[in-house]
Design a protein around this motif. Structure first.
Motif, short mmCIF file in Angstrom:
data_model
loop_
_atom_site.label_atom_id
_atom_site.label_comp_id
_atom_site.label_asym_id
_atom_site.label_seq_id
_atom_site.Cartn_x
_atom_site.Cartn_y
_atom_site.Cartn_z
N LYS A 1 0.84 -1.21 0.00
CA LYS A 1 0.00 0.00 0.00
C LYS A 1 0.86 1.25 0.00
O LYS A 1 0.52 2.28 -0.53
CB LYS A 1 -0.88 0.02 1.25
CG LYS A 1 -2.11 -0.86 1.17
CD LYS A 1 -2.98 -0.60 2.40
CE LYS A 1 -3.97 -1.72 2.59
NZ LYS A 1 -4.60 -1.65 3.91
N LYS A 2 2.01 1.15 0.70
CA LYS A 2 2.92 2.29 0.76
C LYS A 2 4.31 1.85 0.34
O LYS A 2 4.55 0.69 0.06
CB LYS A 2 2.91 2.87 2.17
CG LYS A 2 1.55 3.49 2.52
CD LYS A 2 1.65 4.45 3.66
CE LYS A 2 0.28 5.11 3.90
NZ LYS A 2 0.33 6.05 5.01
N LYS A 3 5.21 2.80 0.37
CA LYS A 3 6.55 2.56 -0.15
C LYS A 3 7.35 1.60 0.74
O LYS A 3 7.39 1.76 1.94
CB LYS A 3 7.26 3.91 -0.20
CG LYS A 3 8.50 3.93 -1.01
CD LYS A 3 9.09 5.32 -1.01
CE LYS A 3 8.20 6.31 -1.76
NZ LYS A 3 8.71 7.68 -1.66
N SER A 4 7.99 0.61 0.13
CA SER A 4 8.80 -0.31 0.94
C SER A 4 10.14 0.35 1.26
O SER A 4 10.56 1.29 0.60
CB SER A 4 9.04 -1.61 0.17
OG SER A 4 10.03 -1.41 -0.82
N GLN A 5 10.80 -0.22 2.28
CA GLN A 5 12.13 0.31 2.64
C GLN A 5 13.13 0.12 1.50
O GLN A 5 14.08 0.90 1.37
CB GLN A 5 12.65 -0.38 3.91
CG GLN A 5 12.56 -1.87 3.85
CD GLN A 5 13.61 -2.57 4.67
OE1 GLN A 5 14.73 -2.12 4.80
NE2 GLN A 5 13.23 -3.68 5.26
N ILE A 6 12.91 -0.90 0.67
CA ILE A 6 13.82 -1.11 -0.46
C ILE A 6 13.65 0.02 -1.47
O ILE A 6 14.63 0.56 -2.01
CB ILE A 6 13.55 -2.47 -1.17
CG1 ILE A 6 13.42 -3.60 -0.15
CG2 ILE A 6 14.64 -2.77 -2.20
CD1 ILE A 6 14.57 -3.76 0.78
N GLN A 7 12.38 0.36 -1.71
CA GLN A 7 12.10 1.46 -2.63
C GLN A 7 12.68 2.78 -2.10
O GLN A 7 13.24 3.58 -2.84
CB GLN A 7 10.58 1.57 -2.85
CG GLN A 7 10.17 2.52 -3.96
CD GLN A 7 10.71 2.10 -5.32
OE1 GLN A 7 10.96 0.92 -5.55
NE2 GLN A 7 10.92 3.06 -6.20
#
Ligand code: FE2
Length: 436
Positions: free
Chosen positions: A296-302
């Protein structure tokens, strides 16, 4: 009649103070006129025709960081993480291109490198990515042979085999490009530069010299952080890139796939990632590879990729200790910021861990549970035993590279059971940075 310097009457002038500060700095990182400098010859290297498997890795030779100011970064890693600032290489030792500091602890060797001109590759990379890992370098028997085999296996060259020789011995280096900005160098050492000698504090490479006076080194010997070696080294690659780089490690470096987590394993309400672990064999190193997954939201990888110029790179180095509690306590005392673990984490962790250990006939966790909670350490168990782990906050201003401090008691995995708790905590931090 000469007028007295008005500043002189009030005590030392600013110029005096600069002079005193400069002298103090030179005592710490001294001028090296008296240090011996042997003549270094550098030439292309060729394979010696060794008969063993050329890609048999002996050890992690070193991990090289490109940083904006190696002299200052050395103080940070010495002060916060207890590294010995052991050797350096700069203009005063005959190195005209770059300044490097060798930091050591246990069997960990980190080289901090800064370009001395705008044209040095490190200068460009610091501009693009901030401080971070450039090279995870492997010690092999014959660096030229390892390079030739990797190229034959499909690797792209980062730099061709080169041999540096002086009165002490010879170091051969060669590099292949990995994901994004990362490189794997192959290093082979002979004579006085043999790995055993380097482990015992011997000279690292031609142009490197011992740092004769660095007061933190004595403090760090008296107050050890207990970090022993690089347990694993995790890379973040672009969406859809993980399997390509898994194949690359299989084909080029002849690593094997170790564990597989899919995005059902590693997901929270908001974000997810996928991860596969590549194993060098011979117990040298594991290289997990992460890619972002849709959430749903930005991953830490992104988030990492966006602050790393949308370029894959090393996300974290896991440093192994045999006493997680002592290491984390010492690191906290030194001001290291770790990821904040939600209080609720400890409500569920012991049932989960005990159940797993009992089911597989292992002893329960030996460390003091209250102390684990007080220190904010994560615990996980699998069929082979348990592990203790904790993650630092980013080591630089950009939310990119961090360290993991890990202790294994039988478990050879990576804290899968902690991912959910960990990611929720990571997301709190991302939210605070406005990056969720
Ligand atoms: Fe890790």
């Amino acid at each position: 009649m000469t007028q007295p310097d008005p500043l002189r009457r009030m005590g030392p002038s600013p110029i005096d103070l600069v002079r005193v500060a400069s002298n103090q700095l030179n005592r710490i990182l001294p001028l090296h006129r008296s240090i011996d400098m042997t003549t270094v010859t550098t030439k292309p290297a060729v394979s010696t025709g060794a008969t063993t498997d050329p890609l048999r890795l002996i050890d992690v030779d070193h991990v090289r960081f490109y940083v904006g100011n190696a002299k200052q970064a050395a103080f940070f890693y010495a002060s916060c993480f207890g590294f010995q600032v052991d050797q350096f290489s700069d203009l005063t030792t005959g190195q005209r291109e770059q300044a490097s500091y060798l930091l050591t602890q246990g069997n960990i060797r980190i080289v901090l490198t800064t370009g001395l001109s705008k044209d040095h590759p490190a200068s460009d990379e610091v501009k693009l990515y901030g401080d971070g890992v450039k090279d995870v370098a492997f010690n092999v028997q014959d660096a030229a042979a390892a390079y030739e085999r990797a190229i034959a296996n499909g690797a792209e060259s980062a730099y061709e085999p080169i041999e540096h020789t002086d009165d002490y011995g010879t170091v051969v280096r060669a590099g292949i490009k990995c994901y994004g900005r990362a490189v794997h160098s192959f290093i082979s050492r002979t004579g006085g530069y043999g790995l055993e000698k380097v482990r015992d504090g011997g000279r690292f490479m031609p142009t490197f010299q011992s740092v004769p006076f660095f007061p933190l080194n004595d403090y760090n010997k008296a107050n050890p952080c207990g970090l022993e070696y690089v347990d694993h080294c995790v890379g973040n690659v672009e969406l859809g890139g993980m399997n390509k780089w898994v194949e690359w490690y299989e084909n080029v470096l002849e690593f094997k796939l170790f564990k597989h987590f899919d995005d059902n394993d590693i997901s929270t309400e908001y974000s997810a990632l996928m991860s596969k672990v590549m194993d060098s064999g011979f117990g040298v190193i594991k290289m997990p590879i992460n890619e972002p997954a849709e959430g749903k939201k930005k991953s830490q990888i992104q988030e990492y990729l966006e602050w790393h110029n949308m370029t894959p790179g090393i996300q974290h180095l896991a440093l192994r200790t045999n006493d997680e509690l002592a290491s984390v306590a010492e690191l906290r005392k030194r001001g290291v910021n770790f990821l904040r673990i939600p209080d609720t984490y400890y409500e569920g962790v012991w049932d989960r861990v005990d159940e797993m250990l009992e089911a597989h006939g292992h002893e329960t966790v030996q460390e003091n549970r209250e102390r684990i909670k007080d220190l904010g350490i994560l615990v996980d168990a699998d069929d082979e035993g348990y592990l203790l782990q904790l993650f630092t906050m980013p080591l630089q201003d950009r939310p990119t590279l961090f360290f993991e401090i890990i202790c294994r008691r039988g478990s050879q995995s990576f804290g899968k059971g902690n991912f959910k708790a960990l990611f929720e905590s990571l997301e709190l931090e991302q939210d605070r940075r406005g990056n969720l």
